[in-house]
Design a protein around this motif. Structure first.
Motif, mmCIF file in Angstrom:
data_model
loop_
_atom_site.group_PDB
_atom_site.id
_atom_site.type_symbol
_atom_site.label_atom_id
_atom_site.label_comp_id
_atom_site.label_asym_id
_atom_site.label_seq_id
_atom_site.Cartn_x
_atom_site.Cartn_y
_atom_site.Cartn_z
ATOM 1 N N ARG A 5 0.750 -1.227 -0.092
ATOM 2 C CA ARG A 5 0.139 0.057 -0.094
ATOM 3 C C ARG A 5 0.763 1.290 -0.048
ATOM 4 N NH1 ARG A 5 -1.017 -1.558 5.437
ATOM 5 N NH2 ARG A 5 -0.283 -0.142 6.959
ATOM 6 N N ALA A 6 0.367 2.325 -0.439
ATOM 7 C CA ALA A 6 1.072 3.628 -0.405
ATOM 8 C C ALA A 6 0.032 4.790 0.008
ATOM 9 C CB ALA A 6 1.362 4.017 -1.976
ATOM 10 N N THR A 7 0.373 5.619 0.643
ATOM 11 C CA THR A 7 -0.477 6.622 1.296
ATOM 12 C C THR A 7 0.065 7.976 1.106
ATOM 13 O OG1 THR A 7 -1.251 5.229 2.983
ATOM 14 C CG2 THR A 7 -1.414 7.596 3.404
ATOM 15 N N LEU A 48 4.573 11.289 1.160
ATOM 16 C CA LEU A 48 4.084 9.866 0.313
ATOM 17 C C LEU A 48 4.957 8.790 1.309
ATOM 18 C CD1 LEU A 48 2.733 8.085 -1.568
ATOM 19 C CD2 LEU A 48 5.122 8.351 -2.981
ATOM 20 N N ASP A 49 4.072 8.008 2.015
ATOM 21 C CA ASP A 49 4.481 6.697 2.650
ATOM 22 C C ASP A 49 4.024 5.527 1.755
ATOM 23 O OD1 ASP A 49 5.547 8.833 4.451
ATOM 24 O OD2 ASP A 49 3.397 8.439 5.697
ATOM 25 N N GLN A 59 9.109 -0.829 5.166
ATOM 26 C CA GLN A 59 8.235 0.499 5.008
ATOM 27 C C GLN A 59 9.282 1.561 4.564
ATOM 28 O OE1 GLN A 59 7.009 -0.069 9.129
ATOM 29 N NE2 GLN A 59 5.029 0.475 8.448
ATOM 30 N N ALA A 60 8.591 2.715 4.099
ATOM 31 C CA ALA A 60 9.427 3.896 3.605
ATOM 32 C C ALA A 60 8.689 5.081 4.109
ATOM 33 C CB ALA A 60 9.758 3.858 2.226
ATOM 34 N N ASP A 77 12.958 8.160 5.433
ATOM 35 C CA ASP A 77 13.132 6.840 6.437
ATOM 36 C C ASP A 77 12.914 5.597 5.883
ATOM 37 O OD1 ASP A 77 14.534 8.229 8.827
ATOM 38 O OD2 ASP A 77 12.452 9.262 8.893
ATOM 39 N N TYR A 78 13.735 4.692 6.015
ATOM 40 C CA TYR A 78 13.226 3.254 5.433
ATOM 41 C C TYR A 78 13.396 2.277 6.909
ATOM 42 C CZ TYR A 78 14.605 5.272 1.415
ATOM 43 O OH TYR A 78 14.813 6.178 0.068
ATOM 44 N N TYR A 79 12.462 1.489 6.798
ATOM 45 C CA TYR A 79 12.151 0.127 8.007
ATOM 46 C C TYR A 79 12.049 -1.236 7.205
ATOM 47 C CZ TYR A 79 10.662 4.631 10.004
ATOM 48 O OH TYR A 79 10.170 5.994 10.462
#
Length: 948
Positions: A858-860, A889-890, A910-911, A939-941
């Protein structure tokens, strides 16, 4: 503007009357079409409407993960007569986003201002955090922040089942806000179907290399949750622990302002700039525990406990460049500067005296919350509920600034710099001086800014050490029961007592070079400079390359602090900041619940009234400075008042799955706690002697709080049209109107007779004041003189694509948009409408997702229009500037193994902030004049979760 045709008290009364008439008509009609078989209106917990998501019936919701979370949120919205939006966890220990604030920012009409790279300051329907309240399991919470607004970083997101945002009011919703009420809901172990043990770990990396040599770009997060039931499923426990280290890297730029510079043809000129690089590290660990016991249908007891320890370290390094002569820089603008549309965009400036900064901030905070709810069934239709809670928070700050330069008070070597405006509105600053040369640079007060109120001091640094303690105890009791054979399905009557006390203590110190002298004063012989200790200098020097500064002297500020001499800051403005604010609140309420049919249509609703009596007081000091002598006098006082808050809601199902909901209520929210303080700083300015009798020309003035402040008041009208779709989706359109009264004007000033202070003046000065009748001066103190209106519309679409075709099963969108218009004026300037802090006229959010067979993606995207941003100014006082519109944008992608030996294992990447959107503020009316620019990077997770 929408408000041009719908504004004012009369409009509010008309709307409120129309709402009441509609509800009364529905109530009367329904009396002839009763359906005693209709179930009770809403599930309740701790007296809060629709506390948790209701369990779906067999086959209603068969999806898991994000789709199940959306369906659960839709179920909460559908079954509530109030207008509410929710975020539900995808699974135990997993809200859909990185933080609670991130999740809330996806809710229609909710925005978040980013602070220190994290979503923090929530605005609901155009009103900032000062106008909403936050509850934990239905109980009001204290905060580790400066005022009332809860900082959501204090709550680990893994601990919550739902987060509900109530946008309309209900009599049983204690401590509601005028913008809305955020209710954080922990899971209930007896509602879980089986024993569960979940562990999760996640690594984090910021795309920027560490900006400070003693910073880091890497972090982690770990959590574990255990839920189980015992004693034939009558006793349940839920235990959770969480720990995290979260880094943030920030490239910062701040402009002093843009004066019209006479030395540059009266064109606008950069007044000065403060470029910094900042490295933060947030450490937090915490735990929750819930014990739920229901030995029989006659008794149900639930105990909740939450503890969170929060520690954040900030390292900031940069150079402050005073530039414009109009701002007292004493610099020289060289010929040949470039002007575009009245703004100097490039120039060479000589004789610049800059201030190097190596700063260190550390914040420690602890938060504990306990609650115990007991529900006694007295008869088949009557329950007695008792709820006791305690919320306590402490916070201490260590805010260290250290300064270095070429000499005391502009006596050292001067710099020549070139400035040039960049495309993003910032200015590059290219110096010629080597700011790393310790043969030239020393610890000193380069601009001679140090002043203790009466004479100059050598201020080579400054230390602020504020600490706060916030305590809230509450006891609530209520009776509720049911009527048989009546459209009035049930009733509830109860009371709540709470006592809140917030102590704010501020201590600050001048830091000067060691050696001779007293009080850091120049007159006493204090050394004007001190060599930078060689063992404090770090091996790697910081670069401000993003703005053209190649390197600056980089040292350990804590080691330098150990060498400097602290002197207590006893200026009146510093002494009177210490204060205690106490609020004792007695709330009584009564509510009727409607549940029946109107012409075969299901009608649900509530009618209620709250009566709120407040005993509010403050203690502190009044301080004055006259003739070099500081006087401090303790002071304390209190005030009492009562508010009446009626409310009504209803939900009518016109056709199956299509609802019309409406609410009308009088609501209130208390002012900022720092505005309720009693303290005053009195100023005696002898330079105003002989200027006349006008109050603004009096030598006497004062500035402080107002312990008599009343709450903001709002008459709220809400309406919502909601259509629910197959698969857990829905479409909704909501409108709202708020008529604001008793709005707090922070700029209010009142006339005051300072005759009692005349004896403190020399005889000649007394004679002048008396002759001109100038003893009447101004006291600046906030007051409830403002008023205004807010009108807005929200639209939401949660659409699972499976409703169109089976081939699209797993795909879907969640999108919302809102528009808010407002007009607020202060009594001190009724012809100049003000902008509400946090309000964006237009907001849009969209999430596109795919989730099926364990795979999810998903993207938000969140976008907001320009808004009035709140920032921490000098001495942590709030400042407001126009924030530019921004889009963030996440995205995330993951997989959960559903069969085989790895069943229960999930992997997630996640980004955050993929658009690399900076936070930017400008001077109102001209977006070229950038005041703050903060770039956080992406940030990257990468994380794993295992569910046993």
């Amino acid at each position: 503007m929408l408000l041009s045709t719908f504004r004012g008290r009369r409009a509010a009364r008309i709307a409120l009357g129309a709402s009441a008439a509609a509800i009364a008509f529905s109530f009367t009609t329904a009396a002839f079409a009763q359906d005693s078989g209709t179930p009770a209106a809403d599930a309740q917990d701790s007296g809060t409407p629709a506390a948790d998501a209701q369990d779906s019936g067999p086959g209603e919701i068969v999806v898991t993960g994000f789709r199940a979370a959306l369906a659960s949120s839709a179920n909460i919205k559908r079954n509530n007569t109030m207008i509410v939006d929710s975020v539900s966890s995808e699974d135990i220990g997993k809200l859909p986003d990185v933080s609670i604030a991130d999740s809330l920012a996806r809710i229609p009409g909710v925005t978040a201002q980013r602070l220190e790279g994290r979503d923090q300051r929530l605005s609901i329907r155009g009103l900032g955090p000062d106008f909403s309240t936050t509850l934990l399991n239905g109980r009001e919470q204290v905060t580790v922040g400066d005022n009332r607004g809860v900082e959501f970083d204090q709550y680990p997101s893994e601990f919550f089942k739902n987060v509900n945002v109530y946008k309309s009011a209900d009599a049983s919703l204690i401590a509601a806000g005028i913008a809305g009420t955020v209710d954080l809901r922990m899971l209930r172990p007896l509602a879980q179907s089986q024993r569960t043990f979940v562990v999760a770990a996640r690594g984090q990396m910021n795309e920027q290399k560490k900006l400070n040599p003693d910073g880091t770009r890497y972090g982690y997060r770990a959590s574990a949750t255990y839920v189980d039931k015992f004693a034939n499923d009558t006793l349940g426990i839920a235990i959770g622990v969480s720990a995290q280290n979260t880094p943030t890297q920030i490239e910062r730029y701040a402009a002093w302002g843009f004066p019209a510079e006479s030395n540059a043809g009266n064109n606008l000129f950069l007044g000065g700039a403060k470029p910094y690089v900042q490295s933060n590290l947030l450490k937090r660990y915490g735990g929750v525990a819930t014990v739920e016991w229901q030995p029989s249908e006659n008794f149900h007891s639930t105990f909740d406990g939450l503890y969170s320890h929060f520690e954040e370290t900030q390292r900031l390094r940069g150079i402050e460049f005073p530039i414009a002569p109009a701002y007292g820089s004493n610099a020289t603008i060289q010929p040949g500067y470039t002007v575009q549309n009245g703004l100097v965009t490039a120039a060479t400036i000589s004789d610049v005296v800059a201030v190097q900064r190596n700063d260190y901030n550390k914040r420690k905070a602890e938060n504990i919350s306990l609650g115990w709810n007991n529900d006694f069934k007295l008869s088949d239709s009557i329950h007695f509920v008792v709820d006791a809670s305690w919320s306590h928070a402490t916070r201490t700050d260590f805010l260290l600034e250290t300064y270095s330069g070429t000499g005391y008070n502009q006596s050292g070597a001067k710099d020549t710099i070139k400035i040039n405006q960049n495309a993003n509105g910032t200015y590059s600053i290219v110096p010629t001086l080597d700011y790393t040369n310790t043969n030239v640079i020393s610890l000193t007060d380069p601009r001679g800014w140090g002043y203790n109120g009466t004479q100059s001091v050598v201020q080579a640094g400054f230390l602020n050490r504020p600490d706060f303690e916030d305590d809230l105890k509450s006891l609530r009791a209520s009776f509720n029961g049911e009527f048989s054979g009546s459209i009035v399905k049930s009733w509830e009557i109860g009371g709540n007592f709470s006592r809140r006390e917030k102590q704010s203590r501020y201590t600050s110190y001048f830091l000067c070079p060691p050696g001779a002298g007293t009080g850091c004063t120049i007159a006493s012989g204090t050394p004007t400079s001190f060599p930078v200790p060689s063992d404090a200098v770090l091996g790697e020097q910081v670069a401000l390359a993003y703005l053209g500064v190649p390197k600056m002297l980089t040292y350990d500020p804590l080691k330098v602090y150990g060498q400097l001499r602290p002197v207590f800051d006893n200026r009146p403005g510093s002494l009177v900041r210490d204060n205690i604010v106490t609020e004792k609140v007695y709330t009584g309420y009564a509510k009727l619940t409607i549940d029946g049919t109107v012409g075969g249509k299901s009608l649900k609703g509530t009618l209620g009234l709250q009566v709120v009596h407040t005993d509010q007081g403050s203690s502190g000091a009044i301080a004055a400075l006259n003739g070099g002598v500081v006087t401090v006098a303790p002071v304390a006082d209190n005030t009492k008042y009562t508010n009446f808050l009626p409310s009504a809601t209803f939900s009518l199902e016109l056709v199956p799955t299509f609802y019309v909901k409406m609410g009308a209520a009088q609501t209130m929210v208390r002012p900022r706690l720092d505005q309720e303080r009693i303290t005053q700083a009195v100023n005696v300015d002898l330079s105003k002697l002989g200027l006349g009798s006008l109050p603004q020309n009096s030598p006497f003035s004062s500035d402080g709080g107002n312990f008599r402040l009343r709450p903001y008041q709002s008459t709220n009208i809400d309406i919502s049209l909601e259509k629910y779709l197959r698969g857990g989706g829905y479409l909704s359109v909501a409108g709202f109107y708020k008529h604001l009264t008793d709005f707090v004007d922070p700029n209010n000033s009142t006339l005051y007779d300072f005759s009692a202070l005349l004896n403190a003046l020399p005889p000649a000065a007394q004679a002048i004041v008396r002759a001109q009748n100038a003893q009447f001066g101004l006291v600046k103190t906030p007051d409830n003189t403002g008023r205004g209106d807010i009108l807005g519309v929200e639209a939401t679409a949660s659409v699972p694509f499976s409703m169109f075709a089976n081939a699209l099963d797993g795909f879907g969108i969640f999108a919302s948009g809102s528009y808010v218009d407002s007009r607020v004026v202060y009594g001190s300037n009724p012809n100049a409408p003000v902008t509400l802090p946090g309000q964006s006229k237009w907001i849009a959010t969209g999430t596109a997702y795919y989730e099926k067979n364990g795979f999810q993606a998903r993207a938000t995207y969140r976008w907001r229009d320009s808004f009035l941003a709140e920032l921490a100014g000098l001495s942590a006082n709030p400042e407001f500037r126009t924030g530019k519109s921004e889009g963030v944008l996440d995205a995330q992608i993951g997989y959960e193994f559903q069969t085989g030996p790895l069943k229960g294992l999930a992997i997630l990447a996640q980004a955050k902030n993929l658009t690399d959107a900076p936070f930017i503020t400008t001077e109102a009316g001209d977006t070229r004049l950038v005041r703050e620019y903060q770039r956080y990077g992406r940030d990257y997770y990468l994380g794993i979760t295992y569910k046993f």
